[in-house]
Enzyme design. Structure first.
Site: not given
Ligand code: AP5
Ligand code: ZN
Length: 216
Positions: A13, A88, A127, A160, A171
């Site tokens: 994402k 979410r 990552r 991270r 997660r």
């Molecule tokens: P990346 O693009 O970083 O993936 P992502 O989907 O953004 O993953 P996140 O782990 O950031 O999502 P998340 O939803 O768990 O975390 P968030 O920060 O929102 O890609 C991942 C890796 O793969 C990278 O290394 C990239 O280079 C590689 N890659 C990407 N595409 C690729 C491809 N096609 N092929 C190969 N490699 C690829 O949330 C973190 C925490 O914050 C949550 O756990 C929660 O505690 C809190 N939080 C955030 N939002 C909320 C909410 N709305 N409500 C409650 N708590 C929340």
């Protein structure tokens, strides 16, 4: 154009949001990035969120909604935005709908990045993130020019806290239990657009581009 990027942790994402920002000129609203910034700044909100995030749980709907409400009302979101990592939970989705309603806006597309579980674990374990400018990398799939160093600003890349193996599993469980029901929610509203997220970063950019071109 108002878009939600939907999918499990590590689906890509954030990676695709960066591409949409550059290609379509609309800002990314990442609740994960906003929460990590609050943790880094050690604000009261950040202090409250840190242990929950490190354990892979969800921060309260109230906290997250407060962040989104403030950000979405800023002038640069007037012509569109990409929501990444929000909503979410069903209460978050309902609150977003009333917030947008009040602003005279609506969501155009929810783009679901559908990725196999094994691939997700590979992506999260490799990552690396730049702590200064926020750019994301992968040690194998999207490596920086010099190992461990950000191409953009030269800072040393970090892993991270919540990308440790034991936290990743939690997660994914939290995603299955609390977030995946939103698929049905958006399907019912005719907003869901599925993309096969297992391909290369460029393949997926191409699919997103074709999907959004009509509404840009
Ligand atoms: P990346 O693009 O970083 O993936 P992502 O989907 O953004 O993953 P996140 O782990 O950031 O999502 P998340 O939803 O768990 O975390 P968030 O920060 O929102 O890609 C991942 C890796 O793969 C990278 O290394 C990239 O280079 C590689 N890659 C990407 N595409 C690729 C491809 N096609 N092929 C190969 N490699 C690829 O949330 C973190 C925490 O914050 C949550 O756990 C929660 O505690 C809190 N939080 C955030 N939002 C909320 C909410 N709305 N409500 C409650 N708590 C929340
Ligand atoms: Zn950087």
């Amino acid at each position: 154009m108002n878009v939600i990027l939907f999918g499990p942790p590590g689906a890509g994402k954030g990676t695709q949001a960066q591409f949409i920002v550059e290609h379509f000129g609309i800002p990314q609203i990442s609740t994960g990035d906003m929460l990590r910034a609050a943790v880094k700044a050690q604000s009261p909100l950040g202090v409250a969120a840190k242990s929950i995030m490190d354990a892979g749980g969800l921060v309260s709907d109230e906290i997250v909604l407060g962040l989104v409400k403030e950000r979405i009302s800023e002038p640069d979101c007037r012509d569109g935005f990409i929501l990444d990592g929000f909503p979410r939970t069903t209460p978050q989705a309902d609150a977003l709908a009333s917030l947008l309603d009040g602003l005279g806006k609506h969501i155009d597309h929810v783009i679901s990045l559908d990725v196999d579980s094994a691939e997700i674990v590979q992506r999260l374990s490799g990552r690396r993130t730049c702590p200064s400018c926020g750019k994301g990398y992968h040690v194998a799939y999207d490596a920086p020019k010099v190992a461990g160093i950000c191409d953009v600003c030269g800072s040393a890349l970090v892993q991270r806290n919540d990308d440790r193996v034991e936290t990743v599993q939690n997660r994914l469980d939290v995603y299955r239990q609390q977030t995946s029901p939103l698929k049905e929610y958006f399907e019912q509203r005719g907003l869901m657009r599925h993309i096969d997220g297992n391909g290369t970063i460029q393949d997926i950019q191409g699919q997103i581009c074709s999907l959004l071109k009509g509404s840009a």
